[in-house]
Motif scaffolding. Sequence first.
Motif, PDB file in Angstrom:
ATOM      1  N   PRO A 161      34.113  26.017  42.033  1.00  0.00           N
ATOM      2  CA  PRO A 161      34.569  27.503  42.598  1.00  0.00           C
ATOM      3  C   PRO A 161      35.516  27.316  41.443  1.00  0.00           C
ATOM      4  O   PRO A 161      36.239  28.394  41.265  1.00  0.00           O
ATOM      5  CB  PRO A 161      34.920  26.721  43.613  1.00  0.00           C
ATOM      6  CG  PRO A 161      34.173  25.370  44.411  1.00  0.00           C
ATOM      7  CD  PRO A 161      33.237  24.628  42.786  1.00  0.00           C
ATOM      8  N   ARG A 195      38.574  37.047  33.247  1.00  0.00           N
ATOM      9  CA  ARG A 195      38.696  38.927  33.008  1.00  0.00           C
ATOM     10  C   ARG A 195      39.865  39.350  32.625  1.00  0.00           C
ATOM     11  O   ARG A 195      39.615  40.602  32.466  1.00  0.00           O
ATOM     12  CB  ARG A 195      37.119  38.898  33.987  1.00  0.00           C
ATOM     13  CG  ARG A 195      35.995  37.856  33.576  1.00  0.00           C
ATOM     14  CD  ARG A 195      35.040  39.131  33.733  1.00  0.00           C
ATOM     15  NE  ARG A 195      34.490  39.509  35.323  1.00  0.00           N
ATOM     16  CZ  ARG A 195      34.104  39.158  35.749  1.00  0.00           C
ATOM     17  NH1 ARG A 195      32.752  37.596  35.892  1.00  0.00           N
ATOM     18  NH2 ARG A 195      34.352  39.513  37.012  1.00  0.00           N
ATOM     19  N   THR A 196      40.543  39.071  33.987  1.00  0.00           N
ATOM     20  CA  THR A 196      41.990  40.101  34.179  1.00  0.00           C
ATOM     21  C   THR A 196      43.143  40.069  33.355  1.00  0.00           C
ATOM     22  O   THR A 196      43.808  40.755  33.401  1.00  0.00           O
ATOM     23  CB  THR A 196      42.084  39.923  36.156  1.00  0.00           C
ATOM     24  OG1 THR A 196      42.677  38.287  35.955  1.00  0.00           O
ATOM     25  CG2 THR A 196      40.438  40.071  36.460  1.00  0.00           C
ATOM     26  N   ALA A 213      36.267  26.909  49.613  1.00  0.00           N
ATOM     27  CA  ALA A 213      35.331  25.462  48.667  1.00  0.00           C
ATOM     28  C   ALA A 213      37.336  24.329  48.405  1.00  0.00           C
ATOM     29  O   ALA A 213      36.662  23.359  48.364  1.00  0.00           O
ATOM     30  CB  ALA A 213      35.765  26.385  46.969  1.00  0.00           C
ATOM     31  N   TYR A 225      37.153  30.906  47.097  1.00  0.00           N
ATOM     32  CA  TYR A 225      37.721  29.874  46.477  1.00  0.00           C
ATOM     33  C   TYR A 225      38.497  28.958  47.010  1.00  0.00           C
ATOM     34  O   TYR A 225      38.409  27.856  47.232  1.00  0.00           O
ATOM     35  CB  TYR A 225      38.947  30.597  44.835  1.00  0.00           C
ATOM     36  CG  TYR A 225      40.043  29.111  44.674  1.00  0.00           C
ATOM     37  CD1 TYR A 225      39.661  28.311  44.275  1.00  0.00           C
ATOM     38  CD2 TYR A 225      41.183  29.401  44.483  1.00  0.00           C
ATOM     39  CE1 TYR A 225      40.103  27.642  42.905  1.00  0.00           C
ATOM     40  CE2 TYR A 225      41.901  28.639  43.842  1.00  0.00           C
ATOM     41  CZ  TYR A 225      41.375  27.849  43.445  1.00  0.00           C
ATOM     42  OH  TYR A 225      41.877  26.412  42.773  1.00  0.00           O
ATOM     43  N   ARG A 239      34.411  28.986  38.487  1.00  0.00           N
ATOM     44  CA  ARG A 239      34.404  30.109  38.445  1.00  0.00           C
ATOM     45  C   ARG A 239      35.605  30.850  38.592  1.00  0.00           C
ATOM     46  O   ARG A 239      35.364  31.583  38.143  1.00  0.00           O
ATOM     47  CB  ARG A 239      33.256  30.188  39.858  1.00  0.00           C
ATOM     48  CG  ARG A 239      32.965  31.754  39.929  1.00  0.00           C
ATOM     49  CD  ARG A 239      32.410  32.103  40.947  1.00  0.00           C
ATOM     50  NE  ARG A 239      32.686  30.991  42.273  1.00  0.00           N
ATOM     51  CZ  ARG A 239      32.135  30.859  43.695  1.00  0.00           C
ATOM     52  NH1 ARG A 239      30.978  30.965  43.931  1.00  0.00           N
ATOM     53  NH2 ARG A 239      32.661  29.877  44.701  1.00  0.00           N
ATOM     54  N   LEU A 240      36.735  30.287  39.801  1.00  0.00           N
ATOM     55  CA  LEU A 240      38.066  30.744  39.842  1.00  0.00           C
ATOM     56  C   LEU A 240      38.578  31.542  37.987  1.00  0.00           C
ATOM     57  O   LEU A 240      39.184  32.748  38.028  1.00  0.00           O
ATOM     58  CB  LEU A 240      39.175  30.675  40.356  1.00  0.00           C
ATOM     59  CG  LEU A 240      40.178  30.833  40.562  1.00  0.00           C
ATOM     60  CD1 LEU A 240      40.341  31.590  41.861  1.00  0.00           C
ATOM     61  CD2 LEU A 240      41.631  30.077  40.253  1.00  0.00           C
ATOM     62  N   GLN A 252      36.813  36.813  47.018  1.00  0.00           N
ATOM     63  CA  GLN A 252      36.923  35.945  46.060  1.00  0.00           C
ATOM     64  C   GLN A 252      37.503  35.278  45.927  1.00  0.00           C
ATOM     65  O   GLN A 252      37.797  33.600  45.830  1.00  0.00           O
ATOM     66  CB  GLN A 252      37.067  36.703  44.509  1.00  0.00           C
ATOM     67  CG  GLN A 252      36.397  37.364  43.782  1.00  0.00           C
ATOM     68  CD  GLN A 252      36.553  38.292  41.976  1.00  0.00           C
ATOM     69  OE1 GLN A 252      37.200  38.561  42.397  1.00  0.00           O
ATOM     70  NE2 GLN A 252      35.872  38.428  41.183  1.00  0.00           N
ATOM     71  N   ARG A 295      40.347  44.338  43.989  1.00  0.00           N
ATOM     72  CA  ARG A 295      41.841  44.141  43.777  1.00  0.00           C
ATOM     73  C   ARG A 295      42.842  43.500  45.044  1.00  0.00           C
ATOM     74  O   ARG A 295      43.062  44.716  45.376  1.00  0.00           O
ATOM     75  CB  ARG A 295      42.314  43.401  42.528  1.00  0.00           C
ATOM     76  CG  ARG A 295      41.613  43.737  41.282  1.00  0.00           C
ATOM     77  CD  ARG A 295      42.116  43.817  39.861  1.00  0.00           C
ATOM     78  NE  ARG A 295      41.823  44.056  38.610  1.00  0.00           N
ATOM     79  CZ  ARG A 295      42.426  44.096  37.829  1.00  0.00           C
ATOM     80  NH1 ARG A 295      43.505  43.961  37.588  1.00  0.00           N
ATOM     81  NH2 ARG A 295      42.007  43.138  36.363  1.00  0.00           N
ATOM     82  N   GLN A 304      37.030  33.849  36.672  1.00  0.00           N
ATOM     83  CA  GLN A 304      36.772  35.191  37.124  1.00  0.00           C
ATOM     84  C   GLN A 304      38.840  35.750  36.743  1.00  0.00           C
ATOM     85  O   GLN A 304      38.868  37.028  36.476  1.00  0.00           O
ATOM     86  CB  GLN A 304      37.305  35.173  38.584  1.00  0.00           C
ATOM     87  CG  GLN A 304      35.665  35.047  39.443  1.00  0.00           C
ATOM     88  CD  GLN A 304      35.918  34.728  40.986  1.00  0.00           C
ATOM     89  OE1 GLN A 304      36.656  33.648  40.954  1.00  0.00           O
ATOM     90  NE2 GLN A 304      34.621  35.122  41.366  1.00  0.00           N
ATOM     91  N   LEU A 305      39.619  34.879  36.326  1.00  0.00           N
ATOM     92  CA  LEU A 305      41.410  34.844  36.251  1.00  0.00           C
ATOM     93  C   LEU A 305      40.891  35.429  35.032  1.00  0.00           C
ATOM     94  O   LEU A 305      41.842  36.744  34.455  1.00  0.00           O
ATOM     95  CB  LEU A 305      41.755  34.165  36.451  1.00  0.00           C
ATOM     96  CG  LEU A 305      42.232  33.918  38.086  1.00  0.00           C
ATOM     97  CD1 LEU A 305      42.519  32.431  38.525  1.00  0.00           C
ATOM     98  CD2 LEU A 305      43.048  35.268  38.646  1.00  0.00           C
ATOM     99  N   ARG A 320      45.026  40.036  41.205  1.00  0.00           N
ATOM    100  CA  ARG A 320      43.995  40.327  40.573  1.00  0.00           C
ATOM    101  C   ARG A 320      42.691  40.368  40.665  1.00  0.00           C
ATOM    102  O   ARG A 320      41.722  40.528  40.046  1.00  0.00           O
ATOM    103  CB  ARG A 320      44.351  39.539  39.004  1.00  0.00           C
ATOM    104  CG  ARG A 320      45.607  40.716  38.878  1.00  0.00           C
ATOM    105  CD  ARG A 320      45.645  40.462  36.894  1.00  0.00           C
ATOM    106  NE  ARG A 320      47.295  40.399  36.322  1.00  0.00           N
ATOM    107  CZ  ARG A 320      47.509  40.818  35.551  1.00  0.00           C
ATOM    108  NH1 ARG A 320      47.145  40.287  34.457  1.00  0.00           N
ATOM    109  NH2 ARG A 320      48.192  41.342  34.228  1.00  0.00           N
ATOM    110  N   LEU A 321      42.463  39.356  41.754  1.00  0.00           N
ATOM    111  CA  LEU A 321      40.915  39.037  42.374  1.00  0.00           C
ATOM    112  C   LEU A 321      40.590  39.550  43.319  1.00  0.00           C
ATOM    113  O   LEU A 321      42.186  39.948  44.444  1.00  0.00           O
ATOM    114  CB  LEU A 321      40.751  37.475  42.562  1.00  0.00           C
ATOM    115  CG  LEU A 321      40.980  37.070  41.364  1.00  0.00           C
ATOM    116  CD1 LEU A 321      40.181  35.421  41.950  1.00  0.00           C
ATOM    117  CD2 LEU A 321      40.271  37.199  40.654  1.00  0.00           C
TER     118      LEU A 321
END
Lengths: 251, 254
Positions: free
Chosen positions: B6, B16-17, A111, A108, B9-10, A104, A140, B13-14, A99-100
């Motif tokens: 990070p 939101r879905t 990092a 990740y 942030r991940l 994105q 996505r 992002q997740l 879903r990313l």
Amino acid sequence: MTHPAVLTENLTRVYAARRSATTVTALDSVSLRIEHGEVHGLLGPNGAGKSTLMKLLSTVLLPTSGRAEVCGHDVVTATKAVRPLISVVFGGERGLYPRLSARQNLMYWAALYGVCGRVAATRVEELLDRFDLRDRASDRVETYSAGMRQRLHLARGLIGNPRVLLLDEPTNALDPAAALRLRQTITEIAAQGRTILIATHDMHEAEHICDRVSLIDHGRLIATESPHALVTRVQVPTLEDAYLSLVGPSS
Amino acid sequence: MSVVWPAVRLQFQLLRTSNDYLLELVRAPILGLVLLALAAYHDRPDLVPNAVVAPVMVALWGTGLLAAGELIDVDRELGLLEPLIATPAPFPSLLLSRVAATSALNGVVLAEVWLVAAATGAPISVRHPLVFVGALVVTAFAMVAASLLMATLFLATRTALPFQNSLTYPLLVLGGVFVPVDSLPGWLQPLGRLVFLSWSSDLLRASLRPEPVAQPLARMGVVIGLGGIALGIGLLVLRRVLRRVRADGSLRLT
């Protein structure tokens, strides 16, 4: 003395069944030496032990006996030293957040390998360009084709700039054109001096991109040679024939 | 190397879905509305703090439990656990950061419930702001710690869902979320006092009432202590579980 990229000595892995006394030997006294910059193929039928070897080298599985080193670091006692040096890419649908977006996902994973900030952003954009994903980088991942996902898997594998790349059936489920393109990419990656250990069922793939191949069956190492040397020794026209001759059609 | 930002942030992002998490943003104000209506119907303004605190604590526990389970279950299902463990990033820091990011969602829940209370004319105000803020901070810490402990449990098992289902309501009751632990049967009260939610709920309710709050620092200390114990056990067990799943090869199993 320079350490090889990968070294295993009598590496053995036995799985115990949860509710019975039975055991399965997935890898049986495998000794292997892979030099820096080599593209090494692991060939064998399903359940031969290829993925188990990958997992042992990537530190996510512990050996039952024997030892394994990556660039001179023991995978059991020096995991902190091994992990920045390796990256593992499993084939198929798994290994990304669907879903990313590709960007994105890559940011990740960057990092996780200690690559942050502008360095990470620059490297992500470079990889998106290199793997021809830039146009769809903000979409996505779940909307990607199998080929695009596999290219993204490879990009993820390279985000930490590993010295040893472990690829577990990377062209699995790809159409011939996508598989060919991926093989070309793997050859380019190898040309940068990285060591690549690739598990595959595709003999054509192994014959064309591997410097040497190891045949594994029932957890045992049957042969380790260059595809050409293997074909010559077994006196057959192709690597596939050599494989069938050594491993047997029943496997 | 820091993976905190990070990972946070991940997780955002997740989030939101994910409908599961966003559902809490719908459920909490509705629950608040129901409880506030009950307090108004029975003409019990003294219960308004209960009606405001309960939905927030329910959401806090629910998202914490959901995050603990999802981080492991979903990552395992997506085939992410093995490559994640194979990176140099410290896995406990990843888990803690992502759970903390999820718990931040409860700030929105709090605002929503407060707005509902204000919209319905419920007599609510923070009478002891320092205690209120302090209680929120220590509660967030304890929840993150508890989530890590639960995530570790889920990592050791093959699926988180049965644990998630069985841990929801018993802990909400023991945690004195709807009614104070003092109102539970005597034999249950000592057990309830071992759950940080009970101390947190009491403190938050007390901070909304005009009466002076008794021993606020000591009670916050208990929340920190219980959270610290959960964190310590969680980290210790996580190290052992990671070793075990590497040994028995169950990391990928679902």
